[in-house]
Scaffold this active site. Structure first.
Site, mmCIF file in Angstrom:
data_model
loop_
_atom_site.group_PDB
_atom_site.id
_atom_site.type_symbol
_atom_site.label_atom_id
_atom_site.label_comp_id
_atom_site.label_asym_id
_atom_site.label_seq_id
_atom_site.Cartn_x
_atom_site.Cartn_y
_atom_site.Cartn_z
ATOM 1 C CB SER A 138 26.122 -21.722 29.961
ATOM 2 O OG SER A 138 26.943 -22.391 31.010
ATOM 3 N NE ARG A 156 16.077 -13.287 26.801
ATOM 4 C CZ ARG A 156 16.805 -12.086 27.125
ATOM 5 N NH1 ARG A 156 17.973 -12.109 26.381
ATOM 6 N NH2 ARG A 156 16.036 -11.145 27.590
ATOM 7 C CG ASP A 177 29.337 -20.608 30.871
ATOM 8 O OD1 ASP A 177 28.516 -19.418 31.005
ATOM 9 O OD2 ASP A 177 29.633 -20.787 29.520
HETATM 10 C C1 BGC Z 1 24.131 -17.566 27.576
HETATM 11 C C2 BGC Z 1 25.087 -17.598 28.826
HETATM 12 C C3 BGC Z 1 26.429 -18.225 28.803
HETATM 13 C C4 BGC Z 1 27.262 -18.037 27.566
HETATM 14 C C5 BGC Z 1 28.484 -18.670 27.606
HETATM 15 C C6 BGC Z 1 25.320 -17.460 26.364
HETATM 16 O O1 BGC Z 1 24.345 -17.787 25.200
HETATM 17 O O2 BGC Z 1 23.158 -16.498 27.645
HETATM 18 O O3 BGC Z 1 24.297 -17.628 30.091
HETATM 19 O O4 BGC Z 1 26.968 -17.886 29.963
HETATM 20 O O5 BGC Z 1 26.289 -18.274 26.374
HETATM 21 O O6 BGC Z 1 28.417 -20.093 27.386
#
Ligand code: BGC
Length: 474
Positions: free
Chosen positions: A144, A159, A197
């Protein structure tokens, strides 16, 4: 009654956390613009990332199989074995391990070796029989963070967010990295799909929601971080080369799920509110200047904003007066990220006399003795910070629903699948979000036709569904 001097200052602070209807309306328009731009180009730093996921079909609920899923994205790493029963239901067995803090900022080899070991242990414990028969498991990897996905089972890390900072992993193929460490330990697992996610949540909600009201349009997370995914018309995703789009279309594909990475909405702060405490939080984060929306909305940051405000009130000589100098304050209060949003859930609804429940929590969590005035102030601030979060959360949800024309048609109802500790456990969060959605261009009518439902374990189940679809293709 809080002393007038303290209350006066607190009132000013509360005011700076208010979100006006005008801001929400402008936020929705700006989000739609930045999403549209993000679908067209990768080169506009203001645009949303809008990552194509190569997930091109939404589950029907009839999918069947036993699959593994691994989930890295917040405070815990989960390994899950998912049984899809083919009738919109599933069961799962899982193991959950808190991620050691030093691994979050170490090397990719250390982190991925640790992840592979956890999968190894899980497979040995729960699927020992299959190992003996030489079976190999398909695993859907919920990862995620922003990944520039190149296919269902490959993608390079763009990133880190949410306190992770494993520098050498940036630019690497996350699936290859994970597979390499699983192979080194001879774990009989093939990483078959990579899913954010939010994508998992969207798919899982579509799989389980047999009797739900309306089609699931958005999968979203309001937990440690925040983000959302939805299905976009292939023709609108102009940054995918036309030749590739044509090839997909020839195979009957008309839509693709997009991971918006809305945490990075308005990094330029053209619309989002900015207080001095937001600036402090950003400065202390692992990714200053990025994910500015997330830093006002998600669980990892809410407590830290509150902590920064409390430190300032102390510096202004308004609270915690027994401590002569800042260095005397309890160590935990001086340490970033120690005040959790879970504690704020308790402050939010504490109605005990003298806020005794909060008193206990502050003692346990921060070793911080407080008087009842201080606790009343903490409650007021908590409510203002959470309220701002929920009101801002209405922006991306409404914008996407408007962008895809979710309410077009007669008596249309719409489902949004949500997961994450904030939306699931923070008292009143969903109601506040809905109040704010009613203030957007969707109005009270749209708000009434919208159903925001919790998609429990969505991200793992969704990743397993992705892994299954890869299996089908073979
Ligand atoms: C990330 C996402 C992720 C979200 C929830 C963010 O910091 O960049 O990719 O879906 O958090 O987990």
């Amino acid at each position: 009654m809080v002393s007038p001097k303290l209350q006066k200052r607190v009132n000013q602070i509360l005011k700076s956390f208010e979100v006006s209807q005008d801001l929400i309306l402008r936020g929705v328009d700006h989000f739609i613009d930045m999403a549209t731009k993000g679908l067209e180009t990768k080169d506009d730093p203001e645009a949303l990332l809008m990552i194509p996921t190569y997930v091109t079909s939404i589950p029907s609920g009839e999918e069947k199989g036993v699959l593994l899923a691994a989930d890295l994205g917040g405070t815990n790493f989960r390994v899950v074995s998912v049984t899809l029963n083919g009738d919109h239901t599933f069961s799962l067995v899982q193991s959950k391990s808190p991620i050691p803090i030093d691994l979050m900022t170490g090397t990719s080899a250390e982190l991925f070796h640790w992840l592979a070991e956890k999968v190894q242990k899980f497979v040995e414990t729960h699927h020992g029989d299959s190992i003996e028969t030489g079976g190999k498991f398909k695993l859907g990897f919920t990862f995620s963070f922003p990944v520039d996905q190149t296919s269902l089972d490959s993608g390079t890390l763009d990133r880190w967010t949410k306190g992770f900072d494993v520098r050498d992993a940036i630019g690497q193929d996350i699936v290859a990295l994970f597979q390499q460490h699983l192979d080194a330990l001879k774990v009989p697992v093939k990483v078959s799909a990579l899913a954010n996610d939010t994508v998992g949540t969207l798919l899982a909600r579509s799989y389980t929601g047999a009797n739900k009201e309306g089609e699931t349009v958005i999968g979203c997370i309001f937990g440690t971080g925040t983000n959302g995914a939805y299905a976009e018309k292939l023709d609108n995703i102009k940054k995918i080369p036309e030749s590739v789009r044509n090839e997909l279309k020839a195979n009957g594909v008309t839509e693709m799920v997009i991971n918006t990475e809305w945490g990075s909405f308005d990094n330029q702060l053209q619309i989002l509110p900015k207080t001095k405490w937001d600036e402090e939080v950003d400065k202390n984060s692992a990714n200053p200047g990025f994910h500015m929306f997330e830093k006002r909305v998600s669980g990892m940051f809410l407590g830290e904003i509150l902590r920064q405000v409390l430190l300032d009130l102390y510096r202004e000589g308004l609270i915690l007066k027994p401590y002569a100098k800042e260095d005397d304050l309890p160590h935990r209060l001086r340490t970033p990220w120690t005040l959790s949003s879970e504690a704020m859930s308790l402050f939010e609804i504490d109605d005990s006399t003298g806020l005794k429940a909060s008193e206990l929590k502050l003692q346990q969590m921060l070793r911080l003795p407080t008087n009842s005035d201080e606790r009343l102030v903490i409650q007021q601030l908590t409510r203002a910070i959470a309220h701002r979060s929920a009101y801002l959360a209405a922006i991306p949800i409404s914008a996407i629903l408007i962008k895809v024309g979710a309410f077009d048609g007669h008596h249309v109802e719409v489902d949004v699948g949500a997961d994450g500790s904030v939306v699931e456990f923070y008292p009143g969060y969903r109601t506040m979000m809905r109040d704010a959605i009613a203030l957007t261009q969707l109005g009270p009518k749209g708000e009434r036709r919208l159903h925001i439902n919790i998609s429990k374990d969505g991200s793992s189940v969704g990743a397993a569904l992705c892994a299954l679809s890869e299996q089908d293709e073979e």
